[in-house]
Design an enzyme around this catalytic site. Sequence first.
Site, PDB file in Angstrom:
ATOM      1  N   ASP A 197       0.806  -1.217   0.000  1.00 51.78           N
ATOM      2  CA  ASP A 197       0.000   0.000   0.000  1.00 51.78           C
ATOM      3  C   ASP A 197       0.843   1.273   0.000  1.00 51.78           C
ATOM      4  O   ASP A 197       2.052   1.239   0.216  1.00 51.78           O
ATOM      5  CB  ASP A 197      -0.983  -0.005   1.190  1.00 51.78           C
ATOM      6  N   GLU A 253      -9.908  -2.251   4.846  1.00 49.03           N
ATOM      7  CA  GLU A 253     -10.573  -1.925   6.104  1.00 49.03           C
ATOM      8  C   GLU A 253     -11.868  -2.733   6.254  1.00 49.03           C
ATOM      9  O   GLU A 253     -12.401  -3.246   5.256  1.00 49.03           O
ATOM     10  CB  GLU A 253     -10.909  -0.429   6.126  1.00 49.03           C
ATOM     11  N   HIS A 259      -7.530  -5.166   9.803  1.00 46.82           N
ATOM     12  CA  HIS A 259      -7.223  -4.902   8.387  1.00 46.82           C
ATOM     13  C   HIS A 259      -5.923  -5.573   7.968  1.00 46.82           C
ATOM     14  O   HIS A 259      -5.026  -5.811   8.773  1.00 46.82           O
ATOM     15  CB  HIS A 259      -7.237  -3.400   8.054  1.00 46.82           C
ATOM     16  N   ASN A 295      -8.132  -3.317  13.902  1.00 48.79           N
ATOM     17  CA  ASN A 295      -9.489  -3.633  13.434  1.00 48.79           C
ATOM     18  C   ASN A 295      -9.484  -4.825  12.482  1.00 48.79           C
ATOM     19  O   ASN A 295     -10.472  -5.077  11.799  1.00 48.79           O
ATOM     20  CB  ASN A 295     -10.101  -2.416  12.730  1.00 48.79           C
TER      21      ASN A 295
HETATM   22  C1  F6R Z   1       1.330  -1.669   6.176  1.00 43.86           C
HETATM   23  C2  F6R Z   1      -0.005  -2.240   6.177  1.00 43.86           C
HETATM   24  C3  F6R Z   1      -0.825  -2.300   7.435  1.00 43.86           C
HETATM   25  C4  F6R Z   1      -0.032  -2.623   8.690  1.00 43.86           C
HETATM   26  C5  F6R Z   1      -0.936  -2.636   9.921  1.00 43.86           C
HETATM   27  C6  F6R Z   1      -0.144  -2.870  11.190  1.00 43.86           C
HETATM   28  O1  F6R Z   1       1.887  -1.703   4.885  1.00 43.86           O
HETATM   29  O2  F6R Z   1      -0.454  -2.640   5.172  1.00 43.86           O
HETATM   30  O3  F6R Z   1      -1.846  -3.248   7.254  1.00 43.86           O
HETATM   31  O4  F6R Z   1       0.595  -3.870   8.529  1.00 43.86           O
HETATM   32  O5  F6R Z   1      -1.618  -1.435  10.020  1.00 43.86           O
HETATM   33  O6  F6R Z   1       0.693  -1.787  11.402  1.00 43.86           O
HETATM   34  P1  F6R Z   1       1.806  -1.824  12.531  1.00 43.86           P
HETATM   35  O7  F6R Z   1       2.781  -2.874  12.147  1.00 43.86           O
HETATM   36  O8  F6R Z   1       2.447  -0.453  12.501  1.00 43.86           O
HETATM   37  O9  F6R Z   1       1.118  -2.128  13.816  1.00 43.86           O
END
Ligand code: F6R
Length: 250
Positions: free
Chosen positions: A67, A143, A138, A136
């Site tokens: 992303d 989302e 994701h 959540n």
């Molecule tokens: C990042 C991504 C997100 C993160 C998720 C967890 O490229 O796609 O899905 O993996 O938000 O983020 P952290 O590791 O910062 O808790």
Amino acid sequence: MRIIRAKDYDDMSRKAAIVLGAQVAAKPDSVLGLATGSSPVGMYKLLIEWCKNGDLDFSNVKSVNLDEYFGLTADNDQSYAYFMYHNLFKGINIDVKNTYLPDGTNPDVANECARYDAVIDSMGGVDIQVLGIGGNGHIGFNEPSDVFKLGTHCVTLDKKTIEANSRFFNSIDEVPTKAYTMGVGSIMKAKKILMVVNGEAKAQAMLDSFFGDITPRVQASILQMHPDCVIVADDAALKLIDEKFPGAVK
Ligand code: F6R
């Protein structure tokens, strides 16, 4: 689906780096699907170390990232392109021309989504997809929703995601509200999934995703259907699973 228990963040990072490193050692021209965020940083540090000491060679590796924030240029220090360069690419011998992310500066959503899907297709299949998980549930920026999206799309970020990611910005108002993300369909097409999860803030998402129904309200739950999904999670992230299903994760 296999959940590997780790003691803490360092243990999680080491175990995950072994899985990813083994992939690169066994197939030097691997296609890696990569993630940003705090979860994989420790694993990336170890890969850098193992590349520098000659144990791993990334010169024939290609990568596609999950992303990118909408509207941020690659040289913006909050962009995921910047994150990847500084947390991994500049430390390993990958050819940066072989590293791909969605282009957050392309305002033409249909065009960018089609372009990025074509990039992913041109790789001939992702060998291993690294994932973190949102509080959540994701994955990427898919989302909670009524549907699972197949391909790349532009999402409006969940309030919880904006709050969680505000820790990287000066203020919550600076967090972009939209992002391009690979779809769940593309994630599921990866031959292998490697998810890294740490901390109690992820315990509910872990329980809902891997011990609950498969539902787009908890996007990671679809990983229960993946034929080769390895989740490395620390004790804190496994807290609720341990309480509700004692012994389920050895
Ligand atoms: C990042 C991504 C997100 C993160 C998720 C967890 O490229 O796609 O899905 O993996 O938000 O983020 P952290 O590791 O910062 O808790």
